[in-house]
Write a protein that holds these residues in place. Structure first.
Motif, PDB file in Angstrom:
ATOM      1  N   THR A 195      -2.989  -2.950   9.954  1.00 12.46           N
ATOM      2  CA  THR A 195      -2.086  -3.638  10.882  1.00 12.46           C
ATOM      3  C   THR A 195      -0.634  -3.419  10.467  1.00 12.46           C
ATOM      4  O   THR A 195       0.252  -4.097  10.966  1.00 12.46           O
ATOM      5  CB  THR A 195      -2.385  -5.152  10.934  1.00 12.46           C
ATOM      6  OG1 THR A 195      -2.082  -5.743   9.656  1.00 12.46           O
ATOM      7  CG2 THR A 195      -3.836  -5.403  11.283  1.00 12.46           C
ATOM      8  N   ILE A 196      -0.405  -2.480   9.548  1.00 12.16           N
ATOM      9  CA  ILE A 196       0.957  -2.170   9.121  1.00 12.16           C
ATOM     10  C   ILE A 196       1.592  -1.244  10.161  1.00 12.16           C
ATOM     11  O   ILE A 196       0.897  -0.696  11.015  1.00 12.16           O
ATOM     12  CB  ILE A 196       0.981  -1.527   7.711  1.00 12.16           C
ATOM     13  CG1 ILE A 196       0.317  -0.145   7.737  1.00 12.16           C
ATOM     14  CG2 ILE A 196       0.292  -2.434   6.703  1.00 12.16           C
ATOM     15  CD1 ILE A 196       0.402   0.591   6.397  1.00 12.16           C
ATOM     16  N   PRO A 197       2.910  -1.035  10.119  1.00 15.17           N
ATOM     17  CA  PRO A 197       3.548  -0.159  11.109  1.00 15.17           C
ATOM     18  C   PRO A 197       2.881   1.210  11.179  1.00 15.17           C
ATOM     19  O   PRO A 197       2.634   1.852  10.159  1.00 15.17           O
ATOM     20  CB  PRO A 197       4.988  -0.062  10.599  1.00 15.17           C
ATOM     21  CG  PRO A 197       5.219  -1.357   9.897  1.00 15.17           C
ATOM     22  CD  PRO A 197       3.910  -1.687   9.243  1.00 15.17           C
ATOM     23  N   LEU A 198       2.609   1.652  12.411  1.00 13.10           N
ATOM     24  CA  LEU A 198       1.862   2.885  12.632  1.00 13.10           C
ATOM     25  C   LEU A 198       2.553   4.094  11.994  1.00 13.10           C
ATOM     26  O   LEU A 198       1.898   4.977  11.441  1.00 13.10           O
ATOM     27  CB  LEU A 198       1.680   3.106  14.136  1.00 13.10           C
ATOM     28  CG  LEU A 198       0.800   4.262  14.569  1.00 13.10           C
ATOM     29  CD1 LEU A 198      -0.620   4.095  14.040  1.00 13.10           C
ATOM     30  CD2 LEU A 198       0.778   4.362  16.095  1.00 13.10           C
ATOM     31  N   GLY A 199       3.872   4.118  12.063  1.00 20.54           N
ATOM     32  CA  GLY A 199       4.612   5.234  11.481  1.00 20.54           C
ATOM     33  C   GLY A 199       4.423   5.351   9.984  1.00 20.54           C
ATOM     34  O   GLY A 199       4.351   6.455   9.428  1.00 20.54           O
ATOM     35  N   LEU A 200       4.333   4.216   9.297  1.00 19.03           N
ATOM     36  CA  LEU A 200       4.112   4.229   7.840  1.00 19.03           C
ATOM     37  C   LEU A 200       2.689   4.661   7.517  1.00 19.03           C
ATOM     38  O   LEU A 200       2.462   5.433   6.585  1.00 19.03           O
ATOM     39  CB  LEU A 200       4.386   2.848   7.252  1.00 19.03           C
ATOM     40  CG  LEU A 200       5.817   2.316   7.373  1.00 19.03           C
ATOM     41  CD1 LEU A 200       5.917   0.935   6.739  1.00 19.03           C
ATOM     42  CD2 LEU A 200       6.808   3.273   6.716  1.00 19.03           C
ATOM     43  N   LEU A 201       1.734   4.165   8.290  1.00 19.15           N
ATOM     44  CA  LEU A 201       0.336   4.516   8.045  1.00 19.15           C
ATOM     45  C   LEU A 201       0.134   6.029   8.123  1.00 19.15           C
ATOM     46  O   LEU A 201      -0.523   6.628   7.268  1.00 19.15           O
ATOM     47  CB  LEU A 201      -0.558   3.809   9.060  1.00 19.15           C
ATOM     48  CG  LEU A 201      -2.046   4.146   8.992  1.00 19.15           C
ATOM     49  CD1 LEU A 201      -2.663   3.605   7.711  1.00 19.15           C
ATOM     50  CD2 LEU A 201      -2.775   3.603  10.218  1.00 19.15           C
ATOM     51  N   VAL A 221       0.843  -1.197   0.000  1.00 21.34           N
ATOM     52  CA  VAL A 221       0.000   0.000   0.000  1.00 21.34           C
ATOM     53  C   VAL A 221       0.881   1.250   0.000  1.00 21.34           C
ATOM     54  O   VAL A 221       1.846   1.352   0.753  1.00 21.34           O
ATOM     55  CB  VAL A 221      -0.933   0.012   1.222  1.00 21.34           C
ATOM     56  CG1 VAL A 221      -1.772   1.287   1.258  1.00 21.34           C
ATOM     57  CG2 VAL A 221      -1.839  -1.212   1.209  1.00 21.34           C
ATOM     58  N   LYS A 222       0.549   2.204  -0.876  1.00 24.66           N
ATOM     59  CA  LYS A 222       1.345   3.424  -1.025  1.00 24.66           C
ATOM     60  C   LYS A 222       0.610   4.685  -0.568  1.00 24.66           C
ATOM     61  O   LYS A 222       1.229   5.641  -0.126  1.00 24.66           O
ATOM     62  CB  LYS A 222       1.761   3.594  -2.496  1.00 24.66           C
ATOM     63  CG  LYS A 222       2.629   2.465  -3.025  1.00 24.66           C
ATOM     64  CD  LYS A 222       3.906   2.332  -2.209  1.00 24.66           C
ATOM     65  CE  LYS A 222       4.774   1.188  -2.704  1.00 24.66           C
ATOM     66  NZ  LYS A 222       5.986   1.028  -1.875  1.00 24.66           N
ATOM     67  N   LYS A 223      -0.722   4.669  -0.683  1.00 22.44           N
ATOM     68  CA  LYS A 223      -1.460   5.900  -0.384  1.00 22.44           C
ATOM     69  C   LYS A 223      -2.908   5.574  -0.032  1.00 22.44           C
ATOM     70  O   LYS A 223      -3.524   4.686  -0.633  1.00 22.44           O
ATOM     71  CB  LYS A 223      -1.415   6.844  -1.595  1.00 22.44           C
ATOM     72  CG  LYS A 223      -2.051   8.200  -1.344  1.00 22.44           C
ATOM     73  CD  LYS A 223      -1.717   9.175  -2.469  1.00 22.44           C
ATOM     74  CE  LYS A 223      -2.282   8.730  -3.812  1.00 22.44           C
ATOM     75  NZ  LYS A 223      -2.092   9.768  -4.862  1.00 22.44           N
ATOM     76  N   LEU A 224      -3.444   6.292   0.982  1.00 20.17           N
ATOM     77  CA  LEU A 224      -4.846   6.211   1.345  1.00 20.17           C
ATOM     78  C   LEU A 224      -5.446   7.602   1.217  1.00 20.17           C
ATOM     79  O   LEU A 224      -4.976   8.542   1.869  1.00 20.17           O
ATOM     80  CB  LEU A 224      -5.013   5.721   2.792  1.00 20.17           C
ATOM     81  CG  LEU A 224      -4.398   4.369   3.158  1.00 20.17           C
ATOM     82  CD1 LEU A 224      -4.497   4.146   4.655  1.00 20.17           C
ATOM     83  CD2 LEU A 224      -5.093   3.242   2.406  1.00 20.17           C
ATOM     84  N   VAL A 225      -6.453   7.752   0.378  1.00 26.50           N
ATOM     85  CA  VAL A 225      -7.071   9.057   0.155  1.00 26.50           C
ATOM     86  C   VAL A 225      -8.474   9.037   0.765  1.00 26.50           C
ATOM     87  O   VAL A 225      -9.354   8.294   0.320  1.00 26.50           O
ATOM     88  CB  VAL A 225      -7.147   9.398  -1.349  1.00 26.50           C
ATOM     89  CG1 VAL A 225      -7.813  10.763  -1.533  1.00 26.50           C
ATOM     90  CG2 VAL A 225      -5.762   9.378  -1.972  1.00 26.50           C
ATOM     91  N   ALA A 264      -3.007  15.094   4.384  1.00 26.19           N
ATOM     92  CA  ALA A 264      -1.879  14.783   5.239  1.00 26.19           C
ATOM     93  C   ALA A 264      -2.158  15.148   6.696  1.00 26.19           C
ATOM     94  O   ALA A 264      -2.876  16.107   6.993  1.00 26.19           O
ATOM     95  CB  ALA A 264      -0.636  15.525   4.746  1.00 26.19           C
ATOM     96  N   ALA A 265      -1.556  14.369   7.589  1.00 31.13           N
ATOM     97  CA  ALA A 265      -1.638  14.665   9.014  1.00 31.13           C
ATOM     98  C   ALA A 265      -0.815  15.911   9.327  1.00 31.13           C
ATOM     99  O   ALA A 265       0.039  16.309   8.532  1.00 31.13           O
ATOM    100  CB  ALA A 265      -1.111  13.469   9.812  1.00 31.13           C
ATOM    101  N   PRO A 266      -1.046  16.555  10.478  1.00 31.01           N
ATOM    102  CA  PRO A 266      -0.236  17.714  10.862  1.00 31.01           C
ATOM    103  C   PRO A 266       1.249  17.382  10.907  1.00 31.01           C
ATOM    104  O   PRO A 266       1.636  16.214  11.103  1.00 31.01           O
ATOM    105  CB  PRO A 266      -0.766  18.068  12.255  1.00 31.01           C
ATOM    106  CG  PRO A 266      -2.150  17.516  12.289  1.00 31.01           C
ATOM    107  CD  PRO A 266      -2.113  16.278  11.453  1.00 31.01           C
ATOM    108  N   ALA A 267       2.076  18.399  10.731  1.00 27.79           N
ATOM    109  CA  ALA A 267       3.524  18.211  10.667  1.00 27.79           C
ATOM    110  C   ALA A 267       4.070  17.508  11.906  1.00 27.79           C
ATOM    111  O   ALA A 267       4.985  16.671  11.810  1.00 27.79           O
ATOM    112  CB  ALA A 267       4.217  19.564  10.477  1.00 27.79           C
TER     113      ALA A 267
END
Length: 348
Positions: A270-276, A238-242, A283-286
């Protein structure tokens, strides 16, 4: 109740957590697609096959006091289950101690002075964490409160630090409550007295194990998911979730045929939280992105040894406390299931 007829859930990761989620959804009529970046399923529950030998990545056992889960496991694995007697020990200071810890065993092998010191340090810990109500802040505090500092240093400190790569004062106490809930120096003494009265070693457990290795659990779940008309896609990173809005998420992933997109109502990751956190749009906040990039992970290295001998030990696993020994745990797969080796004359 939500109508599942038109619901599509995409599960990220085909390890045991992702497949268990997909399995439960599929059994309840939900359309499921599981995406896995590797060419195999199971994640850390993988079983490596080599020349008739089978090696789990570390050796996992199925054990729970929840009978609902046990019944689920029995239905899932059917005739593939073997029962294994738990025989585990700790290697410390050149000696082998039983685990769970037994007072009589410690007295015989460590000596009376060590036991007296263990008793004194336990009383000190009981005063500190009980009467004086000192908060338990980390693993060191948690184990010390349960056993006193002497037994903590003998049986828990060095192995834990090998496992996590951090000193125990930097690790959360929550891990201890999950691993040794209800176990302390008093329960050890009570078990010893009960065993002496009944001549039954009540601390010895049995656990269920898949005959051909732990990977059979995720394999069976994947088989059931596909049998219900769903998909488990390997080599699909998985590369991107929109996120378009409620019940409207686009999932972009790479496959052998190039970049693809799936439309999903819900995502279970269930993938690593940092990658998700880094692949979601908008995008999430900086600050969240910075925290995600700062997360670190612990590598797992296993060394698998094939041996032309019947058996090395009777242990299901051995915890290695000594700092001079590089590795933290050793186990002999044949002691879990005879199907893990080519024949009776070999072990690993």
């Amino acid at each position: 109740m939500r109508d599942v007829a038109n619901l599509h859930v995409v599960v990220l990761g085909a390890g045991p957590a992702g497949l268990a989620t997909g399995h439960e959804l599929a059994q309840n009529g939900v359309r499921v697609t599981v995406l896995e970046k590797n060419s195999f399923i199971g994640g850390l529950c993988r079983t490596v096959h080599d020349g008739g030998y089978k090696f789990d990545l570390g050796g996992h056992r199925w054990f729970t006091k929840n009978e609902h889960l046990n019944n689920w496991f029995r239905r899932l694995m059917r005739d593939e289950i073997v029962m294994v007697e738990r025989i585990s020990r700790i290697y410390y200071n050149g000696k082998y101690f039983l685990y769970p810890v037994e007072i009589g065993d410690v007295i015989r092998k460590a000596g009376i002075p060590t036991i007296l010191r263990a008793g004194i340090t336990y009383v000190i810990a009981a005063l500190k964490f009980g009467a004086l109500n000192r908060p338990i802040r980390n693993i060191e505090d948690a184990y010390t409160a349960q056993f006193g500092s002497t037994l903590y240093k003998m049986f828990f400190e060095q192995y834990t630090e090998k496992l996590w790569g951090l000193t125990c004062d930097k690790l959360s106490a929550d891990w201890v409550s999950q691993r040794s809930r209800g176990l302390n120096i008093w329960t050890v003494v009570q078990e010893a007295l009960a065993a002496r009265r009944s001549r039954v070693k009540s601390l010895v457990e049995e656990f269920m194990y898949p005959r051909d290795g732990y990977v059979r659990i995720p394999e069976r779940m994947a088989e059931d998911i596909v049998l219900k008309g769903n998909q488990v896609n390997l080599n699909s990173g998985v590369k991107k979730l929109v996120y378009k809005g409620p019940n409207d998420i686009e999932v972009y992933f790479d496959s052998a045929d190039g970049r693809k997109m799936l439309q999903a109502n819900e995502i279970v990751s269930t993938i690593p939280l940092g990658l998700l956190a880094q692949m979601i749009e908008p995008a999430a906040p900086a600050g969240v992105i910075a925290a995600a990039r700062a997360l670190t992970f612990r590598d797992l290295v296993t060394v698998n040894v094939k041996l032309r001998r019947n058996q090395v030990s009777k242990d299901t696993w051995l915890y290695v406390q000594d700092r001079e020994v590089l590795f933290g745990r050793l186990h002999e797969p044949k002691n879990w299931s005879k199907a893990m080796v080519p024949d009776g004359e070999h072990t690993s």
